[in-house]
Design a protein around this motif. Sequence first.
Motif, PDB file in Angstrom:
ATOM      1  N   LYS A   1      17.512 -39.210 -42.104  1.00 24.86           N
ATOM      2  CA  LYS A   1      18.289 -40.372 -41.663  1.00 24.86           C
ATOM      3  C   LYS A   1      18.727 -40.163 -40.211  1.00 24.86           C
ATOM      4  O   LYS A   1      18.950 -39.031 -39.771  1.00 24.86           O
ATOM      5  N   SER A   2      18.891 -41.252 -39.450  1.00 22.61           N
ATOM      6  CA  SER A   2      19.249 -41.115 -38.044  1.00 22.61           C
ATOM      7  C   SER A   2      20.117 -42.272 -37.574  1.00 22.61           C
ATOM      8  O   SER A   2      20.198 -43.318 -38.236  1.00 22.61           O
ATOM      9  N   GLY A   3      20.763 -42.070 -36.426  1.00 23.30           N
ATOM     10  CA  GLY A   3      21.597 -43.089 -35.797  1.00 23.30           C
ATOM     11  C   GLY A   3      22.622 -42.438 -34.904  1.00 23.30           C
ATOM     12  O   GLY A   3      23.140 -41.356 -35.228  1.00 23.30           O
ATOM     13  N   ASN A   4      22.933 -43.063 -33.763  1.00 21.12           N
ATOM     14  CA  ASN A   4      23.891 -42.473 -32.819  1.00 21.12           C
ATOM     15  C   ASN A   4      25.282 -42.330 -33.404  1.00 21.12           C
ATOM     16  O   ASN A   4      26.060 -41.485 -32.961  1.00 21.12           O
TER      17      ASN A   4
ATOM     18  N   VAL B   1      26.891 -29.247 -31.176  1.00 18.00           N
ATOM     19  CA  VAL B   1      27.101 -30.338 -30.228  1.00 18.00           C
ATOM     20  C   VAL B   1      26.999 -31.659 -30.996  1.00 18.00           C
ATOM     21  O   VAL B   1      25.901 -32.196 -31.175  1.00 18.00           O
ATOM     22  N   PRO B   2      28.120 -32.172 -31.497  1.00 17.71           N
ATOM     23  CA  PRO B   2      28.085 -33.478 -32.167  1.00 17.71           C
ATOM     24  C   PRO B   2      27.614 -34.566 -31.193  1.00 17.71           C
ATOM     25  O   PRO B   2      27.659 -34.387 -29.970  1.00 17.71           O
ATOM     26  N   THR B   3      27.175 -35.679 -31.713  1.00 16.85           N
ATOM     27  CA  THR B   3      26.663 -36.770 -30.882  1.00 16.85           C
ATOM     28  C   THR B   3      27.681 -37.158 -29.817  1.00 16.85           C
ATOM     29  O   THR B   3      28.840 -37.440 -30.109  1.00 16.85           O
ATOM     30  N   ARG B   4      27.218 -37.166 -28.572  1.00 16.46           N
ATOM     31  CA  ARG B   4      28.099 -37.479 -27.449  1.00 16.46           C
ATOM     32  C   ARG B   4      27.236 -37.876 -26.254  1.00 16.46           C
ATOM     33  O   ARG B   4      26.013 -37.708 -26.270  1.00 16.46           O
TER      34      ARG B   4
ATOM     35  N   ILE C   1      20.795 -31.312 -36.979  1.00 16.64           N
ATOM     36  CA  ILE C   1      21.086 -32.688 -36.549  1.00 16.64           C
ATOM     37  C   ILE C   1      20.893 -32.701 -35.037  1.00 16.64           C
ATOM     38  O   ILE C   1      21.637 -32.012 -34.315  1.00 16.64           O
ATOM     39  N   SER C   2      19.896 -33.431 -34.556  1.00 13.39           N
ATOM     40  CA  SER C   2      19.591 -33.371 -33.125  1.00 13.39           C
ATOM     41  C   SER C   2      19.210 -34.732 -32.557  1.00 13.39           C
ATOM     42  O   SER C   2      18.739 -35.619 -33.269  1.00 13.39           O
TER      43      SER C   2
ATOM     44  N   ASN D   1      11.186 -38.080 -30.259  1.00 10.62           N
ATOM     45  CA  ASN D   1      12.217 -38.889 -29.611  1.00 10.62           C
ATOM     46  C   ASN D   1      12.954 -39.704 -30.665  1.00 10.62           C
ATOM     47  O   ASN D   1      12.349 -40.560 -31.336  1.00 10.62           O
ATOM     48  N   HIS D   2      14.226 -39.470 -30.822  1.00  8.36           N
ATOM     49  CA  HIS D   2      15.003 -40.183 -31.842  1.00  8.36           C
ATOM     50  C   HIS D   2      16.492 -40.031 -31.567  1.00  8.36           C
ATOM     51  O   HIS D   2      16.921 -39.135 -30.819  1.00  8.36           O
ATOM     52  N   ALA D   3      17.270 -40.897 -32.174  1.00  5.75           N
ATOM     53  CA  ALA D   3      18.730 -40.744 -32.145  1.00  5.75           C
ATOM     54  C   ALA D   3      19.098 -39.575 -33.046  1.00  5.75           C
ATOM     55  O   ALA D   3      18.222 -38.902 -33.610  1.00  5.75           O
ATOM     56  N   SER D   4      20.382 -39.297 -33.197  1.00  2.00           N
ATOM     57  CA  SER D   4      20.820 -38.156 -34.014  1.00  2.00           C
ATOM     58  C   SER D   4      20.226 -38.247 -35.406  1.00  2.00           C
ATOM     59  O   SER D   4      20.485 -39.199 -36.151  1.00  2.00           O
ATOM     60  N   ARG D   5      19.419 -37.264 -35.767  1.00  2.00           N
ATOM     61  CA  ARG D   5      18.708 -37.269 -37.044  1.00  2.00           C
ATOM     62  C   ARG D   5      18.841 -35.911 -37.703  1.00  2.00           C
ATOM     63  O   ARG D   5      18.856 -34.871 -37.033  1.00  2.00           O
ATOM     64  N   MET D   6      18.921 -35.907 -39.029  1.00  2.00           N
ATOM     65  CA  MET D   6      19.032 -34.672 -39.792  1.00  2.00           C
ATOM     66  C   MET D   6      17.663 -34.229 -40.263  1.00  2.00           C
ATOM     67  O   MET D   6      16.978 -34.931 -41.005  1.00  2.00           O
ATOM     68  N   GLY D   7      17.251 -33.051 -39.786  1.00  2.00           N
ATOM     69  CA  GLY D   7      16.017 -32.444 -40.248  1.00  2.00           C
ATOM     70  C   GLY D   7      16.340 -31.292 -41.165  1.00  2.00           C
ATOM     71  O   GLY D   7      17.175 -30.439 -40.848  1.00  2.00           O
ATOM     72  N   CYS D   8      15.685 -31.238 -42.318  1.00  2.00           N
ATOM     73  CA  CYS D   8      16.023 -30.243 -43.333  1.00  2.00           C
ATOM     74  C   CYS D   8      14.929 -29.180 -43.456  1.00  2.00           C
ATOM     75  O   CYS D   8      13.762 -29.425 -43.139  1.00  2.00           O
ATOM     76  N   ALA D   9      15.315 -28.014 -43.932  1.00  2.00           N
ATOM     77  CA  ALA D   9      14.387 -26.905 -44.114  1.00  2.00           C
ATOM     78  C   ALA D   9      13.592 -27.090 -45.391  1.00  2.00           C
ATOM     79  O   ALA D   9      14.059 -27.726 -46.349  1.00  2.00           O
ATOM     80  N   TYR D  10      12.394 -26.532 -45.418  1.00  2.00           N
ATOM     81  CA  TYR D  10      11.554 -26.652 -46.612  1.00  2.00           C
ATOM     82  C   TYR D  10      11.790 -25.509 -47.594  1.00  2.00           C
ATOM     83  O   TYR D  10      11.278 -25.519 -48.706  1.00  2.00           O
TER      84      TYR D  10
END
Length: 432
Positions: free
Chosen positions: A295-298, A157-160, A210-211, A234-243
Amino acid sequence: MKKTAALLIASLACSPAHALSIGDFLKALFSPPVKQESPSRSPNSAGSSGSVSDAKAEEKRLAELRRTRGLLKSISCTFHGSNNYGVDPNAIFEFPDPDQTVCDPLSSTPSESRTNGLSAKIYLPGPNMTIPVSTVMDYYNKGVALEQDVYFASINVPTRQFTKGFVTEGGSVLLDSNGNKLVENFALEYNSILKLSDSDKEGEYELASISDDGARVFFKEDDQWKELINNDGNHASRMGCAYRTIAMKRGTEVPIKVFYYQGSRYHVANVLMWKHHKDTKAYKRSVMDNFVCGKSGNNFFYNSSNEKPTAITKWLQSTGWQTISNANYKMPEHKPNPCTQEPFKIVGSPSVSAISSTGAKVIWSTNYPSSSQLRIANSFTGEVVYTVKDATLVTEHEVHIEGLVPGLAYDIIAISVDDKGTEVQSFIITYP
């Protein structure tokens, strides 16, 4: 299990019109067709008229005898359906209720097959929760799970903006506790099994999420659930990476859970990606280059107005990152995905083969588990019977028929009905 379907058995002695002798019966069986003389070659017109009349009467009588003969036998059939769908035949299977089934409300993408995809539960805020929440686990630990089941082809689900809400297959719209359309303050718990598709390489796989808002990804290893990605909050679209990575080989199956929540309206995003590495050393070398983690942002990863990837996402794709596809998600056992793209159908051509002088077997395949039934017609008389439907849901169907009359032709149609009530029929198979 043996079932019998009688072919409207008629007695030869049930009326004077059918009081036929054994000689008449044998004559019908072994006599050649009556040859009619042409009137123009007859020596006299009166004799010609009588010959034609007698021949027609004889032909009619023999046709009636053949018709009666075709109704003398009964047909019995035995079902030998085999289940290669991976479902325990002793398990109790509950079919999806359209009013309790929601198909991918976030992207409306159907699955390619019923064995692929993810199932999910919807959570609403519980009485002991404070809105807004700061973690998706508040929903899991304190929220209220709705009874509806949600099905997804993938997590893509891309940012929408999300205004559609959750609409069941029965047409009803899910509401929040205030009676409004559910578009904010909810959570989803996804469940599936990760696997390689036929085109994927074996190796180490790095995952990322990316959520908007929070998401957390768990996987099962050594029969224990472990967290892989924490992109919560709570955040705009942000990339969370695996460890760390997950080792994937051909045949490897890794159960996963993804918890995702949407806070206040309207932007949503939830994309689960992965990247192949030859080994852990290759992963450690490349992870230093992944500067976009956190990093994040709509409009940082996708254009929120048209959902198209930005230059950042295109760069990620060029380095090997890709959205985990529908083919990589295996549905949990006993829970096929009803939200599919492929229509229910009979695969290939059914076949009929002899098993005795009076018996035959009919074999056919369907792409989804379904029932087994045959329509059998006497091709000479047109009389039709249906075998009793075997409700066992299988993809490989085999029905044995006994009691066929040698020398008669039968038109057979295979019939199957899936768990949605959709019926498919084969083309007519004439036997022998």
